[in-house]
Design a protein around this motif. Structure first.
Motif, PDB file in Angstrom:
ATOM      1  N   ARG A 101     -19.018 -59.586 -29.224  1.00  0.00           N
ATOM      2  CA  ARG A 101     -18.826 -60.813 -30.004  1.00  0.00           C
ATOM      3  C   ARG A 101     -17.375 -60.950 -30.462  1.00  0.00           C
ATOM      4  N   SER A 102     -16.788 -59.859 -30.917  1.00  0.00           N
ATOM      5  CA  SER A 102     -15.399 -59.908 -31.411  1.00  0.00           C
ATOM      6  C   SER A 102     -14.426 -60.201 -30.271  1.00  0.00           C
ATOM      7  N   GLN A 103     -14.708 -59.642 -29.072  1.00  0.00           N
ATOM      8  CA  GLN A 103     -13.840 -59.900 -27.921  1.00  0.00           C
ATOM      9  C   GLN A 103     -13.920 -61.374 -27.508  1.00  0.00           C
ATOM     10  N   ARG A 104     -15.133 -61.950 -27.566  1.00  0.00           N
ATOM     11  CA  ARG A 104     -15.285 -63.365 -27.225  1.00  0.00           C
ATOM     12  C   ARG A 104     -14.538 -64.246 -28.228  1.00  0.00           C
ATOM     13  N   THR A 130     -17.851 -55.069 -18.020  1.00  0.00           N
ATOM     14  CA  THR A 130     -19.138 -54.972 -18.715  1.00  0.00           C
ATOM     15  C   THR A 130     -19.327 -56.198 -19.610  1.00  0.00           C
ATOM     16  N   ASP A 131     -20.413 -56.173 -20.387  1.00  0.00           N
ATOM     17  CA  ASP A 131     -20.678 -57.292 -21.302  1.00  0.00           C
ATOM     18  C   ASP A 131     -19.582 -57.397 -22.351  1.00  0.00           C
ATOM     19  N   ALA A 171     -12.213 -63.448 -21.884  1.00  0.00           N
ATOM     20  CA  ALA A 171     -12.258 -62.124 -22.511  1.00  0.00           C
ATOM     21  C   ALA A 171     -12.243 -61.020 -21.452  1.00  0.00           C
ATOM     22  N   LYS A 172     -13.006 -61.206 -20.403  1.00  0.00           N
ATOM     23  CA  LYS A 172     -13.056 -60.186 -19.353  1.00  0.00           C
ATOM     24  C   LYS A 172     -11.694 -59.988 -18.699  1.00  0.00           C
ATOM     25  N   LYS A 173     -10.939 -61.088 -18.579  1.00  0.00           N
ATOM     26  CA  LYS A 173      -9.648 -60.991 -17.928  1.00  0.00           C
ATOM     27  C   LYS A 173      -8.600 -60.360 -18.842  1.00  0.00           C
ATOM     28  N   ILE A 174      -8.507 -60.857 -20.069  1.00  0.00           N
ATOM     29  CA  ILE A 174      -7.410 -60.368 -20.919  1.00  0.00           C
ATOM     30  C   ILE A 174      -7.669 -58.957 -21.429  1.00  0.00           C
ATOM     31  N   PHE A 175      -8.979 -58.572 -21.531  1.00  0.00           N
ATOM     32  CA  PHE A 175      -9.280 -57.208 -21.987  1.00  0.00           C
ATOM     33  C   PHE A 175      -9.556 -56.270 -20.813  1.00  0.00           C
TER      34      PHE A 175
END
Length: 903
Positions: free
Chosen positions: A726-729, A722-723, A714-718
């Motif tokens: 839930r929806s991003q995960r 930051t934290d 999630a951190k990479k594609i978005f």
């Protein structure tokens, strides 16, 4: 009277193709050719024709009908690639039979057949048209008959339409009126439009009164007086006048076409050597034997052998006083076991030979040895039937004989114990071909080239136990004999393909484990399901009321046509897509409407979902439980080409996982009193397999450091530091698994509800984050292109059809299949190996039973006091039985009094 047969080649070859889709050699598909050959032989046997002609269709773009109406046949799907490759073979086959082929630009096979049939009929030749096309019934006259493929009653191969009365019984109108019928009702398969909202029933009412289209249109004012013909329909008829007459024209067979007619050219005869060579290439061993075909070289060699043998015989006669030493080929004798004495004799012989093939039927078992076939009746109800005690069969199966069979689980699940399960032909064939759920007839055909008709083709709807023992016994013995004859060849192939370990130490060992699981079953609470069904009924009634309130009228919610009328005609909602029968109301359409804010679409989607849950699970499962309220699913080792187990009757692997309703269904699966359900599943097993096989450093480090992989992705594609929300995960989790399943930007965009552009960017960022994953995928695809197959980590092999196809869609699908098979297949192999290790530890324990396997999850029923002990043991076995080089497997443990609590 001379007789001619005209073949509608397309109809025959399509039927043959779909009936034998999985027939193939190593080099090419062969099912259509095989089925076509058998049909052709059946036709020659049935009709004994003096003349045969074969009519082929031409490209749609060249048809004169397409010039009249551009939509004509436009909705037809292209010919399947595997069928397309067989057409030249079918043409070659017809040449071998000396059958004249006809193909005329601009005209369909129907027109060619019609023109030829009329010319033959005029010459006083009786004609039989072999087809599945009802349109051709318009040709029926005193000399022309229609033979409908696969429509015969009982054991009849064809349904013959000989007279006007036969056609009226079939279609409701005389042959001459068939074009008028299709002028009204159209023909969706051919793209003939007809008149809106007119089906056969209403069309026949009008034609019976007014005879033809002219009569109907001359009496428009009176039509509404006819039963079922309302004013709205009359309006459609009036407005669609041009379409009606155009449709009649399109449906009329054109008899005035330039077809070359010469009855002498329609004479036929087999060129044996050419047919032999064709069948040899196609590996049709059974047909070669059936037709007693030999090539010219064989004929010459046979003559030379005969002369040489004669010379040797003369020498032997002088040496041995005129007696010739001969080697006599011994055919197996068929024997029905009717007494205990016969059984004992058979058993002793089987023990001496040490190997026997057996096949278990619903009322007896066949057994084959080197020199004899036996049938052992157990529960026949035929008058005068002599059955053998079940105990004798138990003695046979508990002996030291090495048994070969097809689907040993059938025997085990009827309560028999088998001491020596040596070789399951069904499993071996699946492992070698990855062809799923094949019948014994298909498997034996592929291995022997012989034709094995299925039970209903021979006996129809007759119950096996009511058949004469000799008839059913012969049916069974032919199959057990072939099992005996093919298993050694399959055994050698298993060794050649280096799948010895997978076959003997995984798949064969799993048979007993799955049988035990099926016999054990899992308990359900019928009262819980009854109450939940009432709850769903209340919800469905509420949804119905909401839908009818918006639509301002009641209608059949299960009718796509009525629903389309409400949504797009009455409520004037902008349609999403159109099919050849009208506006679509499928799930994709309704989801699009829901996302637009149409509340009625949301209600309909909920209604469909809950209706399916209620009918498929909540109401159905209690009916399938035994007297102890336990469900016994069937686990299919050959149900998925990747090697995954599948479940059926009922399917317990398809219960929704993520929804509240799915959780509620699982709540109805319970443990018996004093027991607990223990559920242990692998954590992200397919992603861990992906990490191991790709060797991607970022993936491996994430797992070794105990990081949350979905969080990391999630951190990479978005592009966030930051934290992660839930929806991003959740979105990242979908992306992670989409890579395994080979989803395209289009597929990912649909699942995530984002644009294709964004989906493409997410995939690009994923591969930037995990570069070795892309390299792995490219390597798998390249190897598949070069070899035609892929292999899992443990050596399971699967051929990948279409991997070198020039058709872009087929190629992409094959690429996805290749990657998915390697990853999912490896995970499936891990589960199977672990199940075997677990069974070694708990198989004979009284306080624990393995009940279910749902992909990466195993469910056990355990005595309350033993839960902790077995949770630790099984978790350890699942994590440490299989050791990867770079990644450690991890398992999660849950427990509860029902399946929902154990998630």
């Amino acid at each position: 009277m001379k007789r001619a047969v005209l073949l509608d080649v397309s109809a025959i070859m399509y039927r043959a193709f779909f009936a034998h889709m999985n027939f193939k050699t190593k080099n090419e598909p062969t099912g259509a050719v095989f089925g076509f050959t058998n049909t052709l032989l059946a036709i020659i046997d049935e009709f004994s024709p003096d003349y045969i002609g074969a009519a082929f269709d031409v490209k749609r773009s060249t048809l004169k009908r397409s010039e009249k109406y551009k939509e004509y046949k436009s909705a037809r799907k292209p010919i399947p690639e595997d069928l397309m490759t067989q057409i030249p073979r079918i043409e070659n086959l017809l040449d071998c039979f000396g059958i004249e082929k006809f193909k005329i630009d601009g005209h369909e096979a129907d027109d060619v057949i019609g023109a030829l049939a009329k010319k033959l009929s005029a010459d006083g030749i009786e004609v039989f048209i072999i087809t599945g096309d009802k349109d051709l019934s318009q040709l029926v006259d005193d000399n022309i008959n229609i033979a409908l493929l696969g429509k015969g009653e009982g054991k009849e191969r064809f349904k013959i339409l000989r007279t006007e009365e036969d056609v009226v019984e079939q279609l409701g109108v005389k042959p001459i009126d068939i074009p008028d019928l299709f002028g009204l009702i159209g023909d969706a398969s051919d793209g003939i439009p007809g008149v809106r909202k007119i089906g056969s029933k209403k069309a026949l009412v009008m034609l019976q009164k007014y005879e033809n289209l002219e009569g109907i249109y001359d009496n428009l004012d009176e039509l509404s007086d006819l039963p079922g013909i309302g004013k709205g329909l009359v309006k459609n008829i009036e407005e669609d006048r041009d379409l009606a007459f155009l449709s009649r024209d399109l449906a009329t067979i054109d008899l005035d076409i330039p077809v070359e007619y010469d009855p002498h050219k329609l004479q036929h005869g087999i060129e044996e050597s050419k047919l032999y060579e064709l069948f040899k290439e196609l590996e049709f061993k059974g047909l070669i034997k059936k037709l007693n075909l030999k090539n010219q070289e064989s004929v010459k060699e046979a003559a030379e052998e005969k002369n040489e043998k004669s010379s040797q015989d003369n020498k032997q006669m002088s040496l041995f006083g005129g007696k010739v030493a001969e080697e006599v080929a011994v055919d197996r004798e068929n024997k029905i076991i009717t007494s205990e004495e016969m059984f004992e004799e058979m058993l002793e012989k089987a023990k001496a030979e040490k190997t026997a093939s057996v096949l278990y039927g619903t009322c007896g078992m066949s057994l084959t040895l080197k020199t004899a076939n036996y049938y052992i009746p157990v529960s026949h109800q035929y008058i005068g039937a002599k059955n053998i005690d079940r105990e004798l069969l138990e003695r046979l199966l508990s002996s030291d004989i090495e048994f070969v069979s097809y689907k040993f689980k059938d025997i085990l699940n009827d309560g028999y114990e088998i001491k020596n399960i040596h070789f399951d032909v069904m499993i071996a064939f699946f492992l070698l071909t990855a062809q799923t759920k094949e019948s014994i007839e298909v498997v034996l055909h592929n291995e022997t080239g012989e034709d094995f008709p299925v039970y209903k083709e021979i006996f129809g709807k007759e119950v096996p136990s009511k058949l004469p023992i000799e008839e059913y016994g012969e049916f069974m013995m032919k199959r057990s004999e072939s099992l005996y004859d093919v298993y050694k060849d399959l055994k050698n192939k298993i060794e050649e393909e280096e799948m010895h370990d997978l076959f003997y130490n995984v798949e064969m060992k799993l048979i007993l484990i799955l049988a035990k699981m099926e016999q054990e079953g899992i308990a359900i609470d019928p009262e819980y399901f009854r109450k939940y069904s009432l709850e769903l009924t209340d919800k469905l009634l509420e949804l119905k009321e909401n839908i009818f309130k918006i639509s301002e009228e009641e209608f059949n919610l299960n009718s796509p046509k009525q629903l389309a009328d409400i949504l797009f005609m009455k409520l004037n909602i902008e349609p999403v897509s159109k099919t050849k029968t009208g506006f679509s109301t499928n799930v994709d359409v309704l989801e699009t409407l829901r996302d637009r804010g149409e509340k009625i679409a949301e209600y309909i989607l909920d209604y469909r979902k809950l209706t399916k849950l209620q009918s498929t699970y909540v109401d159905a499962l209690p009916k399938l439980a035994d007297e102890k309220n336990r469900l016994h699913t069937t686990f299919n080792q050959t149900g998925a080409a990747t090697g995954r187990l599948s479940s059926s009757n009922p399917n317990l692997q398809n219960i929704p996982v993520k929804s509240d309703e799915g959780i509620k269904i699982r709540r109805g699966f319970v443990s018996d009193k004093g027991n607990t359900l223990l559920a242990i599943d692998y954590s992200q097993i397919e992603l861990r397999v992906l990490a191991e096989l790709s060797g991607d450093e970022t993936l491996i480090k994430a797992y070794s450091d105990g990081l949350d992989l979905h969080d990391l992705t999630a951190k990479k594609i978005f592009d966030i530091s930051t934290d992660v929300t839930r929806s991003q995960r959740t979105m990242a989790k979908i992306v992670n698994f989409s890579i395994i399943y080979g989803k395209t930007p289009f597929g990912l965009s649909k699942e995530l509800g984002i644009s294709q552009k964004d989906a493409k960017e997410y995939i690009k960022r994923y591969f930037a984050q995990y570069p070795r994953v892309k390299e792995l995928e490219e390597k798998i695809i390249k190897n598949a292109e070069e070899t035609g197959y892929v292999k899992t980590y443990f050596g399971r092999k699967r051929e990948v059809n279409g991997i070198t196809s020039k058709n872009g869609n087929i190629k992409k699908q094959a690429d996805r299949m290749a990657v998915n098979t390697v990853i999912q297949g490896t995970a499936a192999d891990i589960l199977k190996k672990v199940m075997i290790e677990i069974d070694k530890k708990i198989g004979n324990k009284k306080d624990i039973k393995m009940n279910l396997q749902v992909h990466d999850e195993l469910i056990f029923e355990v005595k309350d006091e033993s839960v902790k002990k077995y949770a630790d043991l099984i978790k350890d076995l699942m994590e440490n039985s299989i050791k990867f080089k770079n990644v450690k497997l991890e398992a999660n443990v849950a427990q509860g009094k029902n399946w929902a609590e154990a998630k």
